[in-house]
Design an enzyme around this catalytic site. Structure first.
Site, PDB file in Angstrom:
ATOM      1  CG  ASP A  90      48.196  40.698 -29.057  1.00  0.00           C
ATOM      2  OD1 ASP A  90      47.879  41.941 -29.566  1.00  0.00           O
ATOM      3  OD2 ASP A  90      47.295  39.807 -29.277  1.00  0.00           O
ATOM      4  CD1 TRP A 103      42.358  37.365 -28.376  1.00  0.00           C
ATOM      5  CD2 TRP A 103      42.942  36.647 -30.112  1.00  0.00           C
ATOM      6  NE1 TRP A 103      41.039  37.035 -29.137  1.00  0.00           N
ATOM      7  CE2 TRP A 103      41.915  36.574 -29.976  1.00  0.00           C
ATOM      8  CE3 TRP A 103      43.708  35.538 -30.951  1.00  0.00           C
ATOM      9  CZ2 TRP A 103      41.271  36.660 -31.462  1.00  0.00           C
ATOM     10  CZ3 TRP A 103      43.425  35.570 -32.000  1.00  0.00           C
ATOM     11  CH2 TRP A 103      42.077  35.609 -31.993  1.00  0.00           C
ATOM     12  CE  LYS A 128      40.849  41.714 -32.454  1.00  0.00           C
ATOM     13  NZ  LYS A 128      39.845  41.278 -32.776  1.00  0.00           N
TER      14      LYS A 128
END
Lengths: 365, 365
Positions: free
Chosen positions: A177, A102, A201
């Site tokens: 993040d 990511w 999530k």
């Protein structure tokens, strides 16, 4: 079928209580004569829902008063562009810490808008560890330092908030993040300039992005930044410059209320520690399975693991499905298995997984 | 409270059948053991939902094979930037037709990315009419011609698809904001290069943007376009470059199936004509109310009207609410009242509104 144990990395399991309430209120919210999906975002009913959601999120994370909470769209991937478009300002460089898929993707997108300085990278470890704060090499005057504090695919997590004061760089805003571990543990928001996460999530439905941003970082957007993604515009409009994803905000709000009923983030952190320990301890004690991540940075949310005999992978997944344990296949870039055990996964689900791991190992070991 | 008649301009009323099905499937979709909100977007269950939604939308609008259907985020307002970022390409100009608030906003945003030529404007009419196709003054070589085919706030609608061949400019792609009337009438998709709309008016929940784009327009994105909003990237990834707004796509899919059960778009258009006629005919015959829009371009979806004695506005709205008729207040930029009567509003709801209009006029006239 009855409800399964759903180990999806995201979109992921939601608390059953939340889903039941949403189903009950689908046609008529609190006597309004309409469901939440049907409400004008400018009507008093929805405004009360959005305000309550923000207030609860602020309470859960102890968000300081000089931070704004934004409800946006586009997910973490869109933020990879929206962040440099908003924060580079007159500077030309941003610093990135690479810890896995990511953050690599984030840095690559940022490089389309400015110069990216790689402050640190765990690539040499095969993404099985994270670079310690003291090893980060910041550039002279970066607009911000970007870090993905939990990598969903690799299963690594920084155990503590990054405190740049410890390396003499307190002036650099940290952009984090937190998509896959926000609200899973107590954090000190003041350590960050900006925190963001896709909701799908640990919060709620896909399609909602949460951004928590320090006020002094607003107002630096590039002329190329779409107005709908200019943090200052979004903040000044109370996240209603464009029509927000109203139903996703409502579900997130129900999740926040559920979290408060669970005792808040500190209580949830204690449960997450216990859940992760149950699973990692079993994997570590087993000759049949393995987790390859450095124990100091194992994610409490995303637990990748391998069968030592990978020829058994298909049989493992088939058996898991029959036992009501779903979505355990690892990400294609890593292989093996992955169990995502977000807030909504109770310890009973992790125990059921460990039972299955034991049974399968005994049968095939 | 029982269900009300909800005249919101968006987010707006949804078919009760759709909401009932969504509520029933909230915890367990088709025996999957999980709800749609909890499904990985890459799992076979959700992929089947997204594929069915796209197939149904294609069938309903008879989308030709050389057009791609994209499920995006950010709403129509974000598209105001995403469109020039994707379509200007090597050209420097785009042509805009101004018909009211939304197209003005679209043109203003586009001017941040390139040169905007005002091909036509209805401003001189006070936005009560639309410039006829024959009056449009296109520039020499525009990247596209933008038109908002139905203005939600002003209540004007083009009665036919714009056919640029009629003015000798068939080569220019028409980009149409159809947010507030998509699926309300039969259209010829081949007349357009790109059609887009926020879902929250005539399709489903806020947070989903539908884009239907001709394939030859893909691949022109500016280097400043966030990757998540590059149409080519989105198309190649089957709208899964980033995690799509899965639940909103599911609800949109249920609405598409409901539309098919209603007989499709042609049948819906016939109902919408009847609904609009019922309301406009009453307004036109009344001395108490008025609609100020040129009859040739009155919107079938959004009907703004005024009480001739505006001192009665508050009493009107209070009485409407007591009669179970909600969200009738006009947009602040227009004033007066507005009834949005999208696909999900049955003629019984319009009849109830007309009954109330009569009763109120009789009492106060």
């Amino acid at each position: 079928m009855s409800r399964v144990w759903n180990f999806s990395a995201g979109p992921a399991a939601l608390p059953e209580e939340v889903l039941r309430q949403a189903a009950e209120e689908m046609l008529d919210w609190h006597g309004a004569g309409m469901g939440v999906m049907e409400m004008s975002h400018r009507g008093k009913e929805f405004i009360s829902i959005a305000e309550q959601a923000e207030a609860d999120l602020r309470e859960l994370l102890a968000v300081p008063a000089d931070y704004r909470v934004l409800f946006m769209q586009g997910g973490a991937i869109a933020e990879n562009a929206i962040i440099p478009l908003n924060l580079l300002g007159e500077r030309d460089t941003a610093d990135y810490v690479l810890t896995g898929s990511w953050s690599v993707k984030s840095a690559k997108e940022a490089a389309r808008y400015g110069k990216v300085n790689l402050a640190a990278s765990a690539e040499a470890s095969g993404w099985t560890s994270v670079p310690v704060l003291e090893s980060w090499q910041l550039s002279a005057d970066p607009a911000y330092l970007f870090v993905c504090t939990n990598e969903t695919i690799g299963g690594v997590e920084y155990a503590a908030d990054p405190d740049l004061a410890r390396i003499g760089r307190a002036e650099v805003p940290v952009v984090a993040d937190m998509s896959s571990h926000i609200l899973s543990r107590v954090i000190d928001v003041s350590r960050y300039g900006l925190i963001f996460g896709g909701a799908q999530k640990n919060i709620g439905p896909a399609g909602l992005t949460i951004v928590i941003v320090r006020e002094d970082l607003l107002g630096r957007a590039s002329p190329h930044c779409p107005t709908a993604f200019d943090y200052k515009t979004v903040a000044e409009a109370g996240s209603m410059y464009n029509t927000p994803p109203t139903y996703a905000i409502y579900i997130a709000g129900l999740v926040f209320q559920w979290l408060k009923r669970q005792g808040g983030v500190a209580a949830m952190e204690a449960r997450n520690i216990a859940k992760a320990r149950l699973l990692y301890d079993y994997l570590d004690g087993s000759d049949f399975y393995e987790n390859r991540i450095d124990p100091v940075c194992r994610s409490r949310m995303n637990v990748p693991f391998f069968l030592k005999n990978e020829a058994l992978n298909d049989a493992f997944l088939t058996g898991a499905r029959e036992a009501g344990l779903l979505q355990l296949k690892g990400h294609k870039s890593v292989g093996g298995m992955r169990a995502s055990i977000y807030n909504a996964m109770p310890i009973e689900g992790v125990a059921a997984l460990v039972d299955y791991l034991k049974t399968f190992a005994a049968r095939h070991g």
